[in-house]
Design a protein around this motif. Structure first.
Motif, short mmCIF file in Angstrom:
data_model
loop_
_atom_site.label_atom_id
_atom_site.label_comp_id
_atom_site.label_asym_id
_atom_site.label_seq_id
_atom_site.Cartn_x
_atom_site.Cartn_y
_atom_site.Cartn_z
N ILE A 1 31.53 31.17 38.20
CA ILE A 1 31.56 32.60 37.89
C ILE A 1 32.67 32.90 36.89
O ILE A 1 33.43 32.01 36.49
N ARG A 2 32.76 34.17 36.51
CA ARG A 2 33.72 34.62 35.51
C ARG A 2 35.15 34.21 35.91
O ARG A 2 35.54 34.33 37.06
N ASN A 3 35.91 33.75 34.93
CA ASN A 3 37.31 33.40 35.19
C ASN A 3 38.05 34.58 35.80
O ASN A 3 37.83 35.73 35.40
N LYS A 4 38.96 34.27 36.70
CA LYS A 4 39.68 35.29 37.46
C LYS A 4 40.29 36.37 36.56
O LYS A 4 40.18 37.55 36.85
N LEU B 1 39.44 37.05 33.45
CA LEU B 1 38.45 37.45 32.43
C LEU B 1 38.64 36.80 31.07
O LEU B 1 37.87 37.04 30.16
#
Lengths: 92, 218
Positions: free
Chosen positions: B103-106, B108
């Motif tokens: 999922i998206r990097n923490k 962003l």
């Protein structure tokens, strides 16, 4: 053949971090809106499908949600299904 | 002993992998269009990095329906080796050949830098040839590289000794600092770091070589 319309919503499971939602939540303060304590971003998908019965349409949409539109590891889905009235079909 | 590199519309590390395997390591390599279904003469398959099908819907979500991947599932069940790098790792999780999701990097950010990695397991052939006991350095380049899995899946990965690589310093929020995992059988490796960008001493790191060499060793 009858046409059905499904409005699908796909959202991250509550346990999954939503950094984009967190960023939007922070921006809401900059807009001057206080009190936003939760903001989660999901997807909305509109589908029209030909099917002989509502049950058949329902099964197809469920399969689409489960196998393509969402990843069950991180997301949950729900949808509303309605038959498009014949008069609306003509106007389309 | 030929390696196949799958090209999806939107793949952009396919030629980098070929440069590494063929140009740097002298391994026979062929490109494979995503509509191919015959994998019979390949020893191993690489799913390269990039943005397959524009990453529409989710990373790897549409690529998993490519004809080549139906054959790949069969290839894996017969013991064929598959390496998924970055977008290739995302595709392997979408396909269900590896657990979890990316999922998206923490924070962003798109992160592009060299990172230190801990070799967590040498159970499989992928990492067994590293002389270094523990640590290697490889580049990462991703916006959606945060590995996510629930506690049950993590426990299963640990019990099966399938966590291959972990970040020394977690760059993206990945569960348990995970950078790469294998399946139980050990013939599938998915990893966010790019070994193919660390094979040529003229441009820097060479720690990616052993992973790519292991494509054709047992």
């Amino acid at each position: 053949m009858p046409i059905f319309q499904a409005k699908v919503e796909v959202n991250l499971r509550p346990s999954v971090l939503d950094p984009a939602g967190e960023a939007a939540k922070s921006a809401s303060l900059r807009l001057g809106i206080e009190g936003v304590n939760k903001l989660r971003i999901g997807k909305s998908i509109m589908i029209e499908i030909d099917a002989s019965t509502e049950d058949e349409a329902n099964k197809s949409i469920q399969l689409l949600c489960d196998r393509l539109l969402s990843n069950p590891v991180i997301e949950k889905w729900s949808f509303e299904l309605n038959r498009i009235p014949i008069e609306s079909q003509v106007s389309l | 002993m030929t390696i196949g590199i799958v090209i999806f519309p939107g793949s952009n590390c396919d030629r980098d992998v070929r440069w590494a395997t063929e140009g740097c390591l002298d391994m026979s390599t062929e490109f494979l269009w995503h509509e191919s279904t015959d994998l019979s003469h390949f020893e191993a398959i690489v799913l390269p990095g990039g943005f397959s099908y524009g990453d529409y819907l989710r990373c790897g979500a549409i690529a998993r329906f490519a004809p080549v991947l139906s054959s790949l599932v069969d290839f894996v069940s017969k013991g064929g080796k598959v390496l998924g790098i970055c977008n290739g790792f995302q595709i392997l999780t979408e396909l269900g050949l590896l657990p979890g999701a990316l999922i998206r990097n923490k924070d962003l950010n798109f992160i592009c830098k060299d990172v230190d990695l801990i070799i967590e397991s040498k159970r499989t052939s992928w990492l067994v040839n590293y002389k270094q006991d523990k640590q290697i350095t490889l580049p990462i380049a991703h916006g959606e590289g945060c590995f996510y899995c629930n506690e049950d899946s993590l426990k299963k990965l640990q019990d099966e000794d399938s966590i291959a690589l972990r970040y020394s310093l977690n760059p993206n929020g990945s569960t348990y600092d995970i950078a790469g995992i294998t399946n139980k059988k050990g013939n599938v490796l998915g990893m966010m770091p790019h070994p193919e960008r660390a094979c040529d001493s003229k441009i820097g790191l060479t720690h990616g070589q052993e992973i790519l060499k292991s494509l054709i060793s047992n």
